[in-house]
Design a protein around this motif. Sequence first.
Motif, PDB file in Angstrom:
ATOM      1  N   UNK A 158     -26.807  13.411 -36.856  1.00 38.80           N
ATOM      2  CA  UNK A 158     -26.637  12.745 -35.724  1.00 38.80           C
ATOM      3  C   UNK A 158     -28.224  12.217 -35.534  1.00 38.80           C
ATOM      4  N   UNK A 159     -29.276  12.771 -35.367  1.00 37.35           N
ATOM      5  CA  UNK A 159     -30.553  12.426 -34.884  1.00 37.35           C
ATOM      6  C   UNK A 159     -30.750  11.089 -35.924  1.00 37.35           C
ATOM      7  N   UNK A 160     -30.569  11.212 -37.239  1.00 38.15           N
ATOM      8  CA  UNK A 160     -31.002   9.923 -37.939  1.00 38.15           C
ATOM      9  C   UNK A 160     -29.935   8.758 -37.636  1.00 38.15           C
ATOM     10  N   UNK A 161     -28.799   8.958 -37.214  1.00 38.04           N
ATOM     11  CA  UNK A 161     -27.975   7.828 -36.904  1.00 38.04           C
ATOM     12  C   UNK A 161     -28.299   7.326 -35.539  1.00 38.04           C
ATOM     13  N   UNK A 162     -28.992   8.049 -34.815  1.00 36.74           N
ATOM     14  CA  UNK A 162     -29.365   7.493 -33.462  1.00 36.74           C
ATOM     15  C   UNK A 162     -30.853   6.853 -33.496  1.00 36.74           C
ATOM     16  N   UNK A 163     -31.405   7.184 -34.296  1.00 32.79           N
ATOM     17  CA  UNK A 163     -32.648   6.573 -34.701  1.00 32.79           C
ATOM     18  C   UNK A 163     -32.260   5.045 -35.304  1.00 32.79           C
ATOM     19  N   UNK A 164     -31.399   5.032 -36.213  1.00 35.24           N
ATOM     20  CA  UNK A 164     -31.096   3.759 -36.892  1.00 35.24           C
ATOM     21  C   UNK A 164     -30.407   2.911 -35.847  1.00 35.24           C
ATOM     22  N   UNK A 165     -29.522   3.499 -34.979  1.00 31.57           N
ATOM     23  CA  UNK A 165     -28.756   2.600 -33.961  1.00 31.57           C
ATOM     24  C   UNK A 165     -29.686   2.104 -32.903  1.00 31.57           C
ATOM     25  N   UNK A 166     -30.603   2.952 -32.679  1.00 33.95           N
ATOM     26  CA  UNK A 166     -31.569   2.396 -31.601  1.00 33.95           C
ATOM     27  C   UNK A 166     -32.487   1.383 -32.098  1.00 33.95           C
ATOM     28  N   UNK A 167     -32.938   1.454 -33.067  1.00 33.16           N
ATOM     29  CA  UNK A 167     -33.747   0.460 -34.195  1.00 33.16           C
ATOM     30  C   UNK A 167     -32.865  -0.718 -34.186  1.00 33.16           C
ATOM     31  N   UNK A 168     -31.825  -0.750 -34.515  1.00 31.68           N
ATOM     32  CA  UNK A 168     -30.903  -1.813 -34.663  1.00 31.68           C
ATOM     33  C   UNK A 168     -30.857  -2.545 -33.219  1.00 31.68           C
ATOM     34  N   UNK A 169     -30.790  -1.951 -32.027  1.00 29.52           N
ATOM     35  CA  UNK A 169     -30.901  -2.893 -30.750  1.00 29.52           C
ATOM     36  C   UNK A 169     -32.345  -3.041 -30.318  1.00 29.52           C
ATOM     37  N   UNK A 170     -33.330  -2.560 -31.254  1.00 28.58           N
ATOM     38  CA  UNK A 170     -34.879  -3.115 -30.741  1.00 28.58           C
ATOM     39  C   UNK A 170     -35.418  -2.070 -30.143  1.00 28.58           C
ATOM     40  N   UNK A 171     -35.093  -0.862 -30.271  1.00 28.56           N
ATOM     41  CA  UNK A 171     -36.009   0.171 -29.543  1.00 28.56           C
ATOM     42  C   UNK A 171     -36.388   1.441 -30.564  1.00 28.56           C
ATOM     43  N   UNK A 172     -37.590   1.711 -30.433  1.00 31.16           N
ATOM     44  CA  UNK A 172     -38.252   2.576 -31.307  1.00 31.16           C
ATOM     45  C   UNK A 172     -38.040   3.907 -30.558  1.00 31.16           C
ATOM     46  N   UNK A 173     -37.366   4.910 -30.784  1.00 35.74           N
ATOM     47  CA  UNK A 173     -37.222   6.372 -30.345  1.00 35.74           C
ATOM     48  C   UNK A 173     -37.767   7.262 -31.593  1.00 35.74           C
ATOM     49  N   UNK A 174     -37.817   8.453 -31.285  1.00 36.53           N
ATOM     50  CA  UNK A 174     -38.161   9.341 -32.129  1.00 36.53           C
ATOM     51  C   UNK A 174     -37.439  10.694 -32.294  1.00 36.53           C
TER      52      UNK A 174
END
Length: 453
Positions: free
Chosen positions: A389-405
């Motif tokens: 789940x954590x990796x999928x959220x990072x990828x989805x956020x990045x796709x939307x132009x957001x860098x989260x950790x």
Amino acid sequence: MNQPHSKPETYVLHRNSLAIPPRAVRGEGVYIFDQNGKSYLDASGGAAVSCLGHSDPLVRAAMHAQIDQIAYAHSGFFSTDAMEELAEDLVTHAPEGIAKAYFVSGGSEATEAALKMARQYFLEIGQPDRKYVIARRQSYHGNTLGALSVGGNMWRRKQFEPLLITANHIAPCYPYRDQMPGESDEVYGLRVANELETAILELGADSVAAFVAEPVVGATSGALAPVPGYFKRIREICDQYGVLLILDEVMCGMGRTGTLHAIEQEGISGDLQTIAKGLGAGYQPIGAILVSKKIDDAIANGSGFFQHGHTYQGHATACAAALATQRTIRERDLLANVVRQGELLADGLRERFGQHPFVGDIRGRGLFRGLELVADRETKDPFDPARKINAKIKKAAFARGLMAYPMGGTIDGVRGDHVLFAPPFIVTGDDVARIVDLFELAMNDVFAAEGLL
């Protein structure tokens, strides 16, 4: 006839050989732009590094001025104005008892140096039997072998276990998971802090050198702050048994939690304190160990020589960048903004995710905030790690132009997912609102794709 080799997409051994990242070509404020012109709102400061964003003019000017004078001089031959002035600045604004600063190139190096300095201190004062280090489970102190040894991130440690030095680990201060029903914060804090005393006595009171802890745990646990009184009891135990307290503020320090040093909010000081990330805001690699007077005195009045060293320690350009960073934070009163925008971020996260079916805990201080994700809010059961789940959220956020950790293994190195936010200190209210909006969209993307929404 040999066929000509085709040119690979990259000659870099990236962190993940199966996923070559886009190229960052420009930074502006809280945004990074890639080679295609796409912008990314840096809501994590990279890894809680870029506290001034990506285009601070004063830091850049300070670096240019230093390079024009001298970019680098080996510390075995010379000191520099930049190093001397940065050390004075750091000690002047340090917690009580700090007398000197020792410079390195990053957080892992700082941990390594602190461990060796702790060992040498006991040799200098005639206590050579003190060799054991105690730390906490679900902590992170760096990726080099010594730092990894004392760290409690089981996933990072596992494959390198045969190479690690022996270290001992006690429970973290993790109220969301470990505080018992009806147990007050004070009672819980004393209970977990007293595990340190138990561990010291089991190892032998005269054989323990140091206890290492992050005042607010970062990457491994997601902005996990202690309950009131926990660190005061830790300090008492260390003092009672002559154990050095090493505070790891590599990620949580230098203003990230709303005070220059995270430990200020606990009312104590350490004997050694590691800092890095926000020290130089990412403009040059730099870290440091803040050294207490008693340790400095022991070395100065003993051998006079700390048996350690790195080629790039005290790098003049890095020191100049760090000094400009610290002066900018003060002159622009950015710690006040960390507090103000940190509360705004916390409010936004609570409003949007406080009742979210898959968010169990919202925590942190200042601009250091974390969400712990769960499969069931009532039972606090985590998601199956296989779902990533954590990796999928990072990828989805990045796709939307957001860098989260986001990270996994929050609970025990295998189970649990969390997301860490650590945006630059210069964020505005509009930036914070956009972080929350984009993250909500990314969460919806993931949980819809998982068939959970």
